[in-house]
Motif scaffolding. Structure first.
Motif, PDB file in Angstrom:
ATOM      1  N   ASN A 249       7.941  -7.779   6.580  1.00  0.00           N
ATOM      2  CA  ASN A 249       8.397  -8.544   5.410  1.00  0.00           C
ATOM      3  C   ASN A 249       7.787  -8.010   4.121  1.00  0.00           C
ATOM      4  OD1 ASN A 249      10.020 -10.201   6.947  1.00  0.00           O
ATOM      5  ND2 ASN A 249       8.582 -11.912   6.984  1.00  0.00           N
ATOM      6  N   GLY A 250       6.540  -7.527   4.181  1.00  0.00           N
ATOM      7  CA  GLY A 250       5.933  -6.991   2.972  1.00  0.00           C
ATOM      8  C   GLY A 250       5.517  -8.053   1.981  1.00  0.00           C
ATOM      9  N   THR A 251       4.931  -9.154   2.485  1.00  0.00           N
ATOM     10  CA  THR A 251       4.430 -10.184   1.584  1.00  0.00           C
ATOM     11  C   THR A 251       3.228  -9.663   0.800  1.00  0.00           C
ATOM     12  OG1 THR A 251       2.929 -11.094   3.239  1.00  0.00           O
ATOM     13  CG2 THR A 251       5.165 -12.010   3.167  1.00  0.00           C
ATOM     14  N   ALA A 252       2.936 -10.313  -0.311  1.00  0.00           N
ATOM     15  CA  ALA A 252       1.797  -9.889  -1.120  1.00  0.00           C
ATOM     16  C   ALA A 252       0.485  -9.910  -0.346  1.00  0.00           C
ATOM     17  CB  ALA A 252       1.701 -10.758  -2.378  1.00  0.00           C
ATOM     18  N   PRO A 253       0.188 -10.962   0.457  1.00  0.00           N
ATOM     19  CA  PRO A 253      -1.062 -10.924   1.223  1.00  0.00           C
ATOM     20  C   PRO A 253      -1.119  -9.760   2.200  1.00  0.00           C
ATOM     21  CG  PRO A 253      -0.221 -13.166   1.118  1.00  0.00           C
ATOM     22  CD  PRO A 253       0.864 -12.282   0.576  1.00  0.00           C
ATOM     23  N   ALA A 254       0.004  -9.440   2.834  1.00  0.00           N
ATOM     24  CA  ALA A 254       0.011  -8.326   3.786  1.00  0.00           C
ATOM     25  C   ALA A 254      -0.193  -6.994   3.077  1.00  0.00           C
ATOM     26  CB  ALA A 254       1.319  -8.320   4.571  1.00  0.00           C
ATOM     27  N   VAL A 255       0.480  -6.812   1.957  1.00  0.00           N
ATOM     28  CA  VAL A 255       0.319  -5.568   1.206  1.00  0.00           C
ATOM     29  C   VAL A 255      -1.122  -5.424   0.722  1.00  0.00           C
ATOM     30  CG1 VAL A 255       1.025  -4.311  -0.872  1.00  0.00           C
ATOM     31  CG2 VAL A 255       2.749  -5.432   0.548  1.00  0.00           C
ATOM     32  N   LYS A 256      -1.740  -6.526   0.341  1.00  0.00           N
ATOM     33  CA  LYS A 256      -3.140  -6.484  -0.076  1.00  0.00           C
ATOM     34  C   LYS A 256      -4.030  -6.036   1.076  1.00  0.00           C
ATOM     35  CE  LYS A 256      -6.533  -7.147  -2.963  1.00  0.00           C
ATOM     36  NZ  LYS A 256      -6.691  -6.250  -4.140  1.00  0.00           N
ATOM     37  N   LEU A 257      -3.721  -6.514   2.294  1.00  0.00           N
ATOM     38  CA  LEU A 257      -4.494  -6.104   3.463  1.00  0.00           C
ATOM     39  C   LEU A 257      -4.300  -4.619   3.762  1.00  0.00           C
ATOM     40  CD1 LEU A 257      -3.949  -9.186   5.803  1.00  0.00           C
ATOM     41  CD2 LEU A 257      -6.063  -8.550   4.611  1.00  0.00           C
ATOM     42  N   VAL A 258      -3.093  -4.122   3.534  1.00  0.00           N
ATOM     43  CA  VAL A 258      -2.853  -2.676   3.674  1.00  0.00           C
ATOM     44  C   VAL A 258      -3.695  -1.921   2.653  1.00  0.00           C
ATOM     45  CG1 VAL A 258      -1.159  -0.825   3.447  1.00  0.00           C
ATOM     46  CG2 VAL A 258      -0.536  -2.951   4.629  1.00  0.00           C
ATOM     47  N   GLU A 259      -3.683  -2.421   1.421  1.00  0.00           N
ATOM     48  CA  GLU A 259      -4.462  -1.782   0.351  1.00  0.00           C
ATOM     49  C   GLU A 259      -5.945  -1.755   0.693  1.00  0.00           C
ATOM     50  OE1 GLU A 259      -4.747  -2.083  -4.520  1.00  0.00           O
ATOM     51  OE2 GLU A 259      -4.518  -3.926  -3.354  1.00  0.00           O
ATOM     52  N   ASN A 260      -6.414  -2.815   1.348  1.00  0.00           N
ATOM     53  CA  ASN A 260      -7.830  -2.900   1.719  1.00  0.00           C
ATOM     54  C   ASN A 260      -8.161  -2.098   2.973  1.00  0.00           C
ATOM     55  OD1 ASN A 260      -8.179  -4.628  -0.421  1.00  0.00           O
ATOM     56  ND2 ASN A 260      -8.199  -6.496   0.818  1.00  0.00           N
ATOM     57  N   GLY A 261      -7.144  -1.533   3.627  1.00  0.00           N
ATOM     58  CA  GLY A 261      -7.377  -0.767   4.838  1.00  0.00           C
ATOM     59  C   GLY A 261      -7.539  -1.608   6.085  1.00  0.00           C
ATOM     60  N   GLU A 262      -7.130  -2.878   6.028  1.00  0.00           N
ATOM     61  CA  GLU A 262      -7.305  -3.771   7.175  1.00  0.00           C
ATOM     62  C   GLU A 262      -6.028  -3.966   7.988  1.00  0.00           C
ATOM     63  OE1 GLU A 262     -10.590  -6.972   6.455  1.00  0.00           O
ATOM     64  OE2 GLU A 262      -9.230  -7.019   4.742  1.00  0.00           O
ATOM     65  N   ASP A 305       2.077   1.634   3.831  1.00  0.00           N
ATOM     66  CA  ASP A 305       0.857   1.958   4.552  1.00  0.00           C
ATOM     67  C   ASP A 305      -0.180   2.507   3.575  1.00  0.00           C
ATOM     68  OD1 ASP A 305       1.612   4.589   4.013  1.00  0.00           O
ATOM     69  OD2 ASP A 305       2.320   4.981   6.046  1.00  0.00           O
ATOM     70  N   LYS A 306      -1.297   2.966   4.102  1.00  0.00           N
ATOM     71  CA  LYS A 306      -2.393   3.423   3.237  1.00  0.00           C
ATOM     72  C   LYS A 306      -1.999   4.613   2.378  1.00  0.00           C
ATOM     73  CE  LYS A 306      -4.499   6.309   6.882  1.00  0.00           C
ATOM     74  NZ  LYS A 306      -4.133   7.608   6.277  1.00  0.00           N
ATOM     75  N   ASP A 307      -1.017   5.391   2.839  1.00  0.00           N
ATOM     76  CA  ASP A 307      -0.628   6.590   2.106  1.00  0.00           C
ATOM     77  C   ASP A 307       0.257   6.305   0.897  1.00  0.00           C
ATOM     78  OD1 ASP A 307      -2.014   8.264   3.871  1.00  0.00           O
ATOM     79  OD2 ASP A 307      -0.297   8.380   5.238  1.00  0.00           O
ATOM     80  N   ASN A 308       0.969   5.183   0.907  1.00  0.00           N
ATOM     81  CA  ASN A 308       1.900   4.921  -0.198  1.00  0.00           C
ATOM     82  C   ASN A 308       1.695   3.576  -0.872  1.00  0.00           C
ATOM     83  OD1 ASN A 308       2.970   3.071   1.582  1.00  0.00           O
ATOM     84  ND2 ASN A 308       4.978   4.034   1.750  1.00  0.00           N
ATOM     85  N   VAL A 309       0.671   2.815  -0.462  1.00  0.00           N
ATOM     86  CA  VAL A 309       0.519   1.473  -1.000  1.00  0.00           C
ATOM     87  C   VAL A 309       0.267   1.487  -2.509  1.00  0.00           C
ATOM     88  CG1 VAL A 309      -1.955   1.337  -0.448  1.00  0.00           C
ATOM     89  CG2 VAL A 309      -0.598  -0.762  -0.684  1.00  0.00           C
ATOM     90  N   ALA A 310      -0.486   2.472  -3.002  1.00  0.00           N
ATOM     91  CA  ALA A 310      -0.753   2.534  -4.446  1.00  0.00           C
ATOM     92  C   ALA A 310       0.544   2.752  -5.220  1.00  0.00           C
ATOM     93  CB  ALA A 310      -1.755   3.635  -4.748  1.00  0.00           C
ATOM     94  N   ALA A 311       1.364   3.679  -4.743  1.00  0.00           N
ATOM     95  CA  ALA A 311       2.644   3.931  -5.403  1.00  0.00           C
ATOM     96  C   ALA A 311       3.559   2.713  -5.292  1.00  0.00           C
ATOM     97  CB  ALA A 311       3.318   5.149  -4.787  1.00  0.00           C
ATOM     98  N   PHE A 312       3.522   2.040  -4.152  1.00  0.00           N
ATOM     99  CA  PHE A 312       4.330   0.840  -3.962  1.00  0.00           C
ATOM    100  C   PHE A 312       3.951  -0.225  -4.984  1.00  0.00           C
ATOM    101  CE2 PHE A 312       4.916  -3.378  -2.141  1.00  0.00           C
ATOM    102  CZ  PHE A 312       6.249  -3.346  -1.738  1.00  0.00           C
ATOM    103  N   LEU A 313       2.669  -0.450  -5.152  1.00  0.00           N
ATOM    104  CA  LEU A 313       2.209  -1.473  -6.098  1.00  0.00           C
ATOM    105  C   LEU A 313       2.534  -1.096  -7.540  1.00  0.00           C
ATOM    106  CD1 LEU A 313      -1.184  -2.411  -4.421  1.00  0.00           C
ATOM    107  CD2 LEU A 313       0.821  -3.893  -4.687  1.00  0.00           C
TER     108      LEU A 313
END
Length: 320
Positions: A249-262, A305-313
């Protein structure tokens, strides 16, 4: 993969004002101000952040067209959803959007709507007689292939599903198909709603107890992001950085967890965009009955994922 810029807020909260107008007093209800026709919106559960966020799409579009909106909460109960639909028809709404529940399980509600010539759309529940439009929210093939690839086609996989919801049913089928023919050993458990994150955390902790750290690839797949946050909580509590974890789904909490590496990855789906398209078709049908054909609507997706999360945000305006 479709990388689409959006400016829609991710946070839960369909614009509404609490009202007491006699629709299923136990449901919890919100209605918008305005004039014109009325769109009834049936939430799957007030606790389901993503599906309610998706329902912002039809609410906002309908209101932009001069419609009023009335939102009710089925609290995860298919019987409640049928009752809500019947009550909305009695109230005299002009169209209904329901979410997640399979249309095949909404017989009473859809029958009431058909009898009153009220068109119905279902975000995530599929088409049926009387359900003119549906949004395809399964879209699970891409993330399923990613799970199998990351695991190297071997290891132990915990699958956290939710059979009452059609999106979770279809997403699990995608995962089953991807894992078929591999050496991955799959264990399955069902989460509960309400309480998706808590039940997922408990299931994960139980599974971890019998799957110690070692050379075998380990992963946990959740059929949507809310339980995935519970999985991360369990992994954190157990100190297990060796276990891959996935959501959809890509919710904000999930994307934040991806950003944090968790969280290893989530599949972002433009739910509000799908919801807006549903509302456009419903309104067009109400304005000119029969002018719009029955249709399943797709949607933009992207694995984050960790490789594209910055660009996604950078492409999306909201972090939380």
């Amino acid at each position: 993969m479709h990388d689409v810029k959006t400016t829609r807020p991710w946070a839960l909260g369909i614009a509404a004002v609490a009202a007491a107008i006699g629709i299923a007093a136990c449901s919890g209800e919100a209605t918008s101000s305005g004039t014109g026709r009325t769109l009834g919106i049936v939430q799957f559960s007030g606790d389901d952040v993503y599906s309610n966020n998706a329902l912002q799409g039809p609410a906002e579009y309908a209101e932009s067209q001069g419609w009023q909106t009335v939102t009710v909460d089925a609290k995860g109960s298919v019987d409640g959803a049928n009752t809500m639909m019947e009550n909305l028809v009695t109230r005299g709404v002009d169209a209904i959007v329901v979410s997640v529940f399979p249309s095949s399980a909404l017989g009473a509600g859809v029958a009431a709507a058909r009898q009153a010539d009220v068109p119905v759309a279902n975000w995530g529940g599929g088409l049926a007689d009387g359900v003119l439009f549906a949004a395809d929210t399964a879209l699970g093939d891409e993330i399923a292939a990613r799970v199998v690839s990351d695991m190297g086609g071997r290891g132990d996989l915990l699958v956290l599903g939710y059979r009452p919801g059609l999106p979770c049913q279809d997403r699990e089928k995608s995962l089953d198909a991807a894992a078929a023919g591999t050496s991955i050993k799959v264990s399955k458990q069902q989460i509960t709603i309400p309480g998706a994150a808590t039940s997922a955390a408990e299931a994960t902790l139980g599974w971890l107890a019998s799957h110690p750290k070692g050379d075998t690839p380990l992963a946990v797949w959740s059929c949507f992001d809310d339980p995935a946050t519970g999985v991360v909580s369990a992994l954190r509590q157990a100190g297990r950085g060796d276990v891959l974890s996935y959501g959809l789904n890509g919710t904000a909490p999930a994307v934040k967890l991806v950003e944090n590496g968790e969280l290893t990855a989530t599949l972002w789906i433009d739910g509000p965009g799908q919801g807006e398209e549903l509302a456009k078709r419903l309104i067009a049908h109400v304005d000119a009955p029969g002018s719009v054909e029955q249709e399943v609507i797709g949607g933009a997706t992207q694995i984050v994922d960790k490789d594209n999360v910055a660009a996604f945000l950078e492409q999306h305006d909201e972090r939380d």
